[in-house]
Design an enzyme around this catalytic site. Structure first.
Site, PDB file in Angstrom:
ATOM      1  N   LYS A 160       3.370  -6.828   4.147  1.00 19.57           N
ATOM      2  CA  LYS A 160       3.031  -4.971   3.533  1.00 19.57           C
ATOM      3  C   LYS A 160       3.260  -4.898   4.965  1.00 19.57           C
ATOM      4  CE  LYS A 160       0.428  -2.853   4.142  1.00 19.57           C
ATOM      5  NZ  LYS A 160      -0.659  -1.815   4.689  1.00 19.57           N
ATOM      6  N   GLU A 186       6.964   5.530   7.156  1.00 18.99           N
ATOM      7  CA  GLU A 186       6.014   6.375   7.021  1.00 18.99           C
ATOM      8  C   GLU A 186       7.341   7.562   7.046  1.00 18.99           C
ATOM      9  OE1 GLU A 186       2.512   6.041   6.921  1.00 18.99           O
ATOM     10  OE2 GLU A 186       1.260   5.484   5.310  1.00 18.99           O
ATOM     11  N   THR A 246       0.460  -0.998   0.151  1.00 21.12           N
ATOM     12  CA  THR A 246       0.021  -0.118  -0.436  1.00 21.12           C
ATOM     13  C   THR A 246       0.784   1.298   0.114  1.00 21.12           C
ATOM     14  OG1 THR A 246      -0.410   0.196   1.958  1.00 21.12           O
ATOM     15  CG2 THR A 246      -1.624  -0.987   0.788  1.00 21.12           C
ATOM     16  N   THR A 265       0.508  -3.523  12.592  1.00 20.67           N
ATOM     17  CA  THR A 265      -0.226  -3.181  11.105  1.00 20.67           C
ATOM     18  C   THR A 265      -0.079  -3.897  10.546  1.00 20.67           C
ATOM     19  OG1 THR A 265      -1.639  -1.837  12.303  1.00 20.67           O
ATOM     20  CG2 THR A 265      -1.824  -1.761   9.581  1.00 20.67           C
TER      21      THR A 265
END
Lengths: 400, 400
Positions: free
Chosen positions: B175, B273, B149, B186
């Site tokens: 992922k 991120e 993602t 997550t």
């Protein structure tokens, strides 16, 4: 109007050189006559307690105090025995200037952790400051200004209550703009009141007010080494003394104290480092108050929810996910969520709504999120939080 | 080399139109012969479990599976009964294409929460994909690519072990680039192995590996609705079956599985991120493993510690404060802290050190923080985390 609002208190603030930029960094609050009065405090639950917290706890053991000396620019935390000596010296110097006992002085520090206190300025400053304390608004403002660190505005609040026909006043000053978390916020708050109230009752009233206010706020989940809320009650209003934690008088006093603390808490959240949004998160329809608290705290401690707030994005998926991770029990397919009064999740799935209108309302600075867990229970809890903005990182990425 | 590294597995990936930008978003992993083999999984502990988690749990009840179908671009979470129907349909379509039972298919989804699944593309895509699965490296790469993602790189890992003289292989794809938190991250992770191992033992081995790897990582404290780790063991290596959770064979298998999961966990943290730093936080000298975990998790969940990492600031005051708030017990004045091998806090107070050298070492991407709680105990625990950078906010401020 803050700590000098109630009768019989003096205050003052000055720059003594702890802060390199020359901003005010030293404050004192005291009873006008030097009498030790009923005093109560709540302190950080962190195992690493700053030297001033250790010393204030000692000095508060008898439930009495006559003065509080506070500095900003250095937390005097993780400073070992020299730090405790500095904290004791701050009390001694204040006591000397005011002609009172050192054990009747409480001490608070706020700033960076693990830096030895630059004590020369404090040593010279305290005698100067004790000589010029006053009871005017400006004196209160000077004190409130001298305790700020990364705060962009001073925090003050005043409330009154009628106790047995007599008006009593409660005033407070505080600092706090980050490391705000329940149990309890990273903050200093000094409260004065002219209400006559027995010390154990004062302590209970403070705990009740803190529970409803400072413990209902989460900016970054951090609890520091210095968190302190102190209240001095000198009885100057000459009301019938509040001697038990029940009855109308007690409840009126707690209500006024909660108003003061609630105002300060909201001011702190509104001044949170870098924040561009202020959010009130209301969880209702929980099985119990405890479940509502779990869910509300789960939501407000979420960096992702905070990022969405920054982006003005009403992304309820993160809200329901945080509720699910919080430990509260509910049926995910009975949950409704609204932003700014517009419901965009009903029964756990997307709800048709006016998306354009909602996106427009999300541009406001104040955001209200209501989560109904749909259990049929009446548990509810409200928490304050902010967004997570780049300014928070900029503020906290380096200590110098 | 990932899920096709072990003998007897096929895989594939493609773009089926869930992602608007046309990137790959559909993957399948299956046993080459369609046989249902020993399978185990660990799932999110979030109360709000996405539809695919609900269905995979159902289908895994018998401890067997023959295939996993995964999509990115939509989490199929908070989607109610229609979401469950979509998850079941993904299993049915995969089963149809492979000539197996739908209950032998597991399903995973990752992406945004609370958006109805765009099902047309999936409906058309699954039959195409089942027709072209293969056992080459490229097939594994295609699958690993299709589950990403916000990840910037694909995550794959392979390890081998010798079990009774025979080499078994374990391969994994995953992922995960945010919402990484202990218990558990997550993420989606699909693991295949040709080891012969009884299902209950496989489950226990997986739990042990996850505990040492995915549960030792915290990027933002978030646990999502979709977290899933699955392992299929087809026995194709023909080793003597591992039938009990003890003995050398079992421990060698667990070690290899932990290597695979550990590599994937580190790859996820490195791809977090917006992150510019990767940090390993080692807590030692705790009274117990439990206390070491509390302290390590307290440090890695701290936004303020993460901001300091971003700034390259070795601000140990925040480390000791987080330890103090963590619930671990220790004497604050016995704590030592080092960054990059340089001790800047000893006995809870500042330690003289080469500050210029330390500031230089803080410029590196990889940071190692060692905290010795100084209790004399042997409890230790290591956690992975990252800095908190403006890129994290930019990535998460809006869903579209």
């Amino acid at each position: 109007m803050s700590v000098t609002a109630a009768q019989g208190f003096v205050a003052g603030g000055m720059a003594c050189g702890i802060k390199e930029n020359g901003a005010p960094d030293l404050a004192i609050v005291a009873t006008i006559d030097g009498n030790a009065v009923a005093a109560a405090g709540t302190f950080t639950t962190n195992l690493c307690q700053a030297a001033p917290v250790q010393i204030s706890r000692e000095h508060l053991a008898d439930g009495k105090a006559a003065a509080i000396v506070l500095n900003s620019g250095n937390a005097n935390a993780a400073t070992g025995e020299p730090g405790r000596q500095h904290a004791r010296a701050m009390c001694s110097l204040t006591a000397l200037g005011l002609g009172i006992e050192p054990t009747n002085v409480l001490v608070c520090s706020t700033g960076l952790i693990g830096i030895p206190m630059p004590f020369q300025g404090i040593e010279a400053g305290i005698p100067q400051l004790t000589a010029k304390l006053g009871a005017t608004d400006q004196d209160g403002i000077d004190a409130a200004t001298a305790i700020l660190t990364t705060d962009t505005v001073k925090k003050e609040a005043v409330a009154t209550a009628i106790i047995g026909g007599i008006t009593i006043t409660i005033g407070a000053m505080a600092k706090g703009a980050a490391m705000l978390s329940p149990a309890m916020a990273t903050m200093l708050c000094a409260i004065t009141t002219d209400c006559a109230i027995d010390q154990p009752v004062l302590h209970q009233a403070l705990a009740a007010a803190v529970d409803e206010t400072f413990d209902c706020m989460d900016v970054d989940g951090a609890r520091s080494t210095n968190d302190t809320v102190l209240v001095l009650a000198n009885g100057a209003a000459s009301n019938n003394i509040i001697a038990a934690p029940d009855g109308d008088d007690y409840h009126h006093f707690v209500a006024a104290l909660t108003t003061v603390c609630g105002s300060i808490a909201e001011q702190m959240a509104r001044d949170a480092e870098g924040a561009t949004k202020f959010a009130r998160v209301i969880v209702q329809g929980a099985r119990s108050k405890g479940d509502a608290k779990l869910a509300a705290r789960g939501i407000t401690k979420s960096q992702l929810v905070q990022c969405s707030l920054y982006g003005g994005d009403p992304y309820w998926g993160r809200i329901i996910s945080e509720c699910g991770a919080s430990g509260a029990y509910f049926d995910p397919e009975a949950v409704s969520i609204s932003y700014q009064g517009i419901t965009n999740c009903r029964n756990g799935i997307p709800a048709i709504h006016d998306t354009a209108k909602l996106m427009e309302l999300m541009q406001q600075r104040d955001i209200e999120i209501v989560v109904d867990l749909g259990t049929g229970g009446h548990g509810n809890h409200t928490m304050l939080t902010t967004d997570l903005a780049p300014g928070y990182i900029a503020e906290n990425m380096r200590t110098s």
